[in-house]
Write a protein that holds these residues in place. Sequence first.
Motif, PDB file in Angstrom:
ATOM      1  N   HIS A  68       0.834  -1.203   0.000  1.00 59.43           N
ATOM      2  CA  HIS A  68       0.000   0.000   0.000  1.00 59.43           C
ATOM      3  C   HIS A  68       0.868   1.252   0.000  1.00 59.43           C
ATOM      4  O   HIS A  68       0.518   2.263  -0.604  1.00 59.43           O
ATOM      5  CB  HIS A  68      -0.918   0.014   1.216  1.00 59.43           C
ATOM      6  CG  HIS A  68      -1.934  -1.067   1.207  1.00 59.43           C
ATOM      7  ND1 HIS A  68      -2.775  -1.288   2.274  1.00 59.43           N
ATOM      8  CD2 HIS A  68      -2.253  -2.011   0.286  1.00 59.43           C
ATOM      9  CE1 HIS A  68      -3.573  -2.311   2.007  1.00 59.43           C
ATOM     10  NE2 HIS A  68      -3.260  -2.770   0.801  1.00 59.43           N
ATOM     11  N   LEU A  69       2.014   1.183   0.686  1.00 58.28           N
ATOM     12  CA  LEU A  69       2.958   2.301   0.689  1.00 58.28           C
ATOM     13  C   LEU A  69       3.409   2.608  -0.735  1.00 58.28           C
ATOM     14  O   LEU A  69       3.495   3.778  -1.133  1.00 58.28           O
ATOM     15  CB  LEU A  69       4.148   1.956   1.582  1.00 58.28           C
ATOM     16  CG  LEU A  69       5.144   3.065   1.856  1.00 58.28           C
ATOM     17  CD1 LEU A  69       4.526   4.153   2.718  1.00 58.28           C
ATOM     18  CD2 LEU A  69       6.378   2.483   2.544  1.00 58.28           C
ATOM     19  N   GLU A 136      -6.272   0.285  12.128  1.00 54.61           N
ATOM     20  CA  GLU A 136      -6.919   0.023  10.839  1.00 54.61           C
ATOM     21  C   GLU A 136      -8.176   0.882  10.671  1.00 54.61           C
ATOM     22  O   GLU A 136      -8.464   1.355   9.573  1.00 54.61           O
ATOM     23  CB  GLU A 136      -7.255  -1.459  10.702  1.00 54.61           C
ATOM     24  CG  GLU A 136      -6.042  -2.353  10.559  1.00 54.61           C
ATOM     25  CD  GLU A 136      -5.248  -2.091   9.292  1.00 54.61           C
ATOM     26  OE1 GLU A 136      -5.845  -1.824   8.236  1.00 54.61           O
ATOM     27  OE2 GLU A 136      -4.004  -2.170   9.361  1.00 54.61           O
ATOM     28  N   GLU A 137      -8.903   1.092  11.747  1.00 50.56           N
ATOM     29  CA  GLU A 137     -10.104   1.922  11.663  1.00 50.56           C
ATOM     30  C   GLU A 137      -9.743   3.391  11.435  1.00 50.56           C
ATOM     31  O   GLU A 137     -10.442   4.106  10.717  1.00 50.56           O
ATOM     32  CB  GLU A 137     -10.973   1.746  12.913  1.00 50.56           C
ATOM     33  CG  GLU A 137     -11.577   0.350  13.033  1.00 50.56           C
ATOM     34  CD  GLU A 137     -12.470  -0.046  11.864  1.00 50.56           C
ATOM     35  OE1 GLU A 137     -13.077   0.831  11.218  1.00 50.56           O
ATOM     36  OE2 GLU A 137     -12.557  -1.255  11.583  1.00 50.56           O
ATOM     37  N   ARG A 138      -8.640   3.848  12.033  1.00 47.16           N
ATOM     38  CA  ARG A 138      -8.177   5.225  11.759  1.00 47.16           C
ATOM     39  C   ARG A 138      -7.768   5.367  10.297  1.00 47.16           C
ATOM     40  O   ARG A 138      -8.074   6.372   9.651  1.00 47.16           O
ATOM     41  CB  ARG A 138      -7.016   5.595  12.684  1.00 47.16           C
ATOM     42  CG  ARG A 138      -7.436   5.837  14.124  1.00 47.16           C
ATOM     43  CD  ARG A 138      -6.312   6.430  14.974  1.00 47.16           C
ATOM     44  NE  ARG A 138      -5.107   5.616  15.009  1.00 47.16           N
ATOM     45  CZ  ARG A 138      -4.880   4.652  15.897  1.00 47.16           C
ATOM     46  NH1 ARG A 138      -5.782   4.357  16.827  1.00 47.16           N
ATOM     47  NH2 ARG A 138      -3.740   3.984  15.874  1.00 47.16           N
ATOM     48  N   ALA A 139      -7.081   4.358   9.773  1.00 46.91           N
ATOM     49  CA  ALA A 139      -6.673   4.401   8.362  1.00 46.91           C
ATOM     50  C   ALA A 139      -7.896   4.377   7.448  1.00 46.91           C
ATOM     51  O   ALA A 139      -7.956   5.117   6.455  1.00 46.91           O
ATOM     52  CB  ALA A 139      -5.745   3.233   8.045  1.00 46.91           C
ATOM     53  N   GLU A 157     -10.980   5.599  -7.156  1.00 47.16           N
ATOM     54  CA  GLU A 157     -10.969   4.136  -7.298  1.00 47.16           C
ATOM     55  C   GLU A 157      -9.860   3.506  -6.468  1.00 47.16           C
ATOM     56  O   GLU A 157     -10.080   2.513  -5.766  1.00 47.16           O
ATOM     57  CB  GLU A 157     -10.800   3.760  -8.771  1.00 47.16           C
ATOM     58  CG  GLU A 157     -10.739   2.275  -9.015  1.00 47.16           C
ATOM     59  CD  GLU A 157     -10.497   1.911 -10.479  1.00 47.16           C
ATOM     60  OE1 GLU A 157     -10.275   0.722 -10.739  1.00 47.16           O
ATOM     61  OE2 GLU A 157     -10.518   2.801 -11.350  1.00 47.16           O
ATOM     62  N   VAL A 158      -8.673   4.084  -6.513  1.00 40.58           N
ATOM     63  CA  VAL A 158      -7.547   3.546  -5.746  1.00 40.58           C
ATOM     64  C   VAL A 158      -7.803   3.713  -4.250  1.00 40.58           C
ATOM     65  O   VAL A 158      -7.573   2.786  -3.468  1.00 40.58           O
ATOM     66  CB  VAL A 158      -6.225   4.236  -6.161  1.00 40.58           C
ATOM     67  CG1 VAL A 158      -5.073   3.794  -5.263  1.00 40.58           C
ATOM     68  CG2 VAL A 158      -5.906   3.940  -7.621  1.00 40.58           C
ATOM     69  N   LEU A 159      -8.290   4.867  -3.840  1.00 39.30           N
ATOM     70  CA  LEU A 159      -8.537   5.110  -2.420  1.00 39.30           C
ATOM     71  C   LEU A 159      -9.635   4.201  -1.869  1.00 39.30           C
ATOM     72  O   LEU A 159      -9.548   3.737  -0.733  1.00 39.30           O
ATOM     73  CB  LEU A 159      -8.885   6.576  -2.182  1.00 39.30           C
ATOM     74  CG  LEU A 159      -7.757   7.574  -2.499  1.00 39.30           C
ATOM     75  CD1 LEU A 159      -8.240   8.999  -2.295  1.00 39.30           C
ATOM     76  CD2 LEU A 159      -6.512   7.286  -1.682  1.00 39.30           C
ATOM     77  N   LYS A 160     -10.651   3.921  -2.672  1.00 43.58           N
ATOM     78  CA  LYS A 160     -11.700   2.985  -2.235  1.00 43.58           C
ATOM     79  C   LYS A 160     -11.129   1.588  -2.043  1.00 43.58           C
ATOM     80  O   LYS A 160     -11.474   0.885  -1.091  1.00 43.58           O
ATOM     81  CB  LYS A 160     -12.857   2.961  -3.234  1.00 43.58           C
ATOM     82  CG  LYS A 160     -13.778   4.145  -3.121  1.00 43.58           C
ATOM     83  CD  LYS A 160     -14.940   4.024  -4.094  1.00 43.58           C
ATOM     84  CE  LYS A 160     -15.949   5.132  -3.889  1.00 43.58           C
ATOM     85  NZ  LYS A 160     -17.086   5.024  -4.833  1.00 43.58           N
ATOM     86  N   GLU A 164     -11.094  -0.369   1.555  1.00 38.54           N
ATOM     87  CA  GLU A 164     -11.666  -1.710   1.744  1.00 38.54           C
ATOM     88  C   GLU A 164     -10.654  -2.681   2.337  1.00 38.54           C
ATOM     89  O   GLU A 164     -11.014  -3.538   3.142  1.00 38.54           O
ATOM     90  CB  GLU A 164     -12.222  -2.244   0.421  1.00 38.54           C
ATOM     91  CG  GLU A 164     -13.417  -1.473  -0.087  1.00 38.54           C
ATOM     92  CD  GLU A 164     -14.546  -1.374   0.927  1.00 38.54           C
ATOM     93  OE1 GLU A 164     -14.928  -2.420   1.513  1.00 38.54           O
ATOM     94  OE2 GLU A 164     -15.047  -0.258   1.163  1.00 38.54           O
ATOM     95  N   ARG A 165      -9.400  -2.554   1.960  1.00 30.78           N
ATOM     96  CA  ARG A 165      -8.369  -3.429   2.535  1.00 30.78           C
ATOM     97  C   ARG A 165      -8.196  -3.151   4.024  1.00 30.78           C
ATOM     98  O   ARG A 165      -7.959  -4.070   4.799  1.00 30.78           O
ATOM     99  CB  ARG A 165      -7.033  -3.269   1.797  1.00 30.78           C
ATOM    100  CG  ARG A 165      -7.064  -3.726   0.347  1.00 30.78           C
ATOM    101  CD  ARG A 165      -7.552  -5.152   0.172  1.00 30.78           C
ATOM    102  NE  ARG A 165      -6.748  -6.104   0.914  1.00 30.78           N
ATOM    103  CZ  ARG A 165      -7.172  -7.290   1.335  1.00 30.78           C
ATOM    104  NH1 ARG A 165      -8.402  -7.700   1.082  1.00 30.78           N
ATOM    105  NH2 ARG A 165      -6.374  -8.098   2.010  1.00 30.78           N
ATOM    106  N   GLU A 166      -8.334  -1.890   4.430  1.00 29.94           N
ATOM    107  CA  GLU A 166      -8.244  -1.564   5.856  1.00 29.94           C
ATOM    108  C   GLU A 166      -9.381  -2.236   6.627  1.00 29.94           C
ATOM    109  O   GLU A 166      -9.184  -2.712   7.746  1.00 29.94           O
ATOM    110  CB  GLU A 166      -8.282  -0.052   6.080  1.00 29.94           C
ATOM    111  CG  GLU A 166      -7.227   0.764   5.335  1.00 29.94           C
ATOM    112  CD  GLU A 166      -5.782   0.380   5.603  1.00 29.94           C
ATOM    113  OE1 GLU A 166      -5.496  -0.354   6.556  1.00 29.94           O
ATOM    114  OE2 GLU A 166      -4.915   0.842   4.849  1.00 29.94           O
ATOM    115  N   ILE A 167     -10.558  -2.286   6.035  1.00 30.63           N
ATOM    116  CA  ILE A 167     -11.703  -2.950   6.668  1.00 30.63           C
ATOM    117  C   ILE A 167     -11.417  -4.438   6.837  1.00 30.63           C
ATOM    118  O   ILE A 167     -11.660  -5.018   7.903  1.00 30.63           O
ATOM    119  CB  ILE A 167     -12.990  -2.704   5.851  1.00 30.63           C
ATOM    120  CG1 ILE A 167     -13.381  -1.228   5.918  1.00 30.63           C
ATOM    121  CG2 ILE A 167     -14.122  -3.602   6.331  1.00 30.63           C
ATOM    122  CD1 ILE A 167     -14.460  -0.811   4.922  1.00 30.63           C
TER     123      ILE A 167
END
Length: 190
Positions: A68-69, A136-139, A157-160, A164-167
């Motif tokens: 993700h970085l 993860e919830e803060r991210a 699109e990328v941010l969504k 979703e990966r953070e969820i």
Amino acid sequence: MWIYEKKLEIPVRVGKCDLQMAKFLITQYGGPDGELSAALRYLNQRYTMPNERAKALLTDIGTEELGHLEVIATLVHKLVKGATPQQMRDAGLGSHYADHDRALFYTDASGVPWTAAYIQAKGDPIADLADDIAAEERARATYQWLINLTDDPDVIEVLKFLREREIVHSQRFREALFIVEEQYNTRKYF
């Protein structure tokens, strides 16, 4: 040891040069709730987990956070590509330009440099996993706010995807916490 596939997790496109958005996005590169902090936190915490499943989970998610970085770095790079020094200054990135040109640097959106103080590691698996869920919830929240700051459908699109990966990570940490708490309650932990 990992096998590195030299492609991003999701294709990164941007519709236009957007220095303001780059300035906001940099917080997920070097901010307290960003991807570098998450990757280092999880890769460090894995050593004090009481079972192989939790260790593997932290290794997997920590490694994914490094991916993700790369995605965030690519987004920021593409958003500032071709910007003039005056445009950087007008966008509030003059001091960044003075210190780094257009190179990426680990800071938050206000320009505060990354610090190891952003990494939490208590050594207690219950405390660490609970903190990981909160991280993860803060991210996730930060990604939502970043989505709200842009009208570029490619960036959205990328941010969504990242949101979703953070969820998913939060859900996996919740599952691991449940298992570790069960171990603790049956005295298998200490």
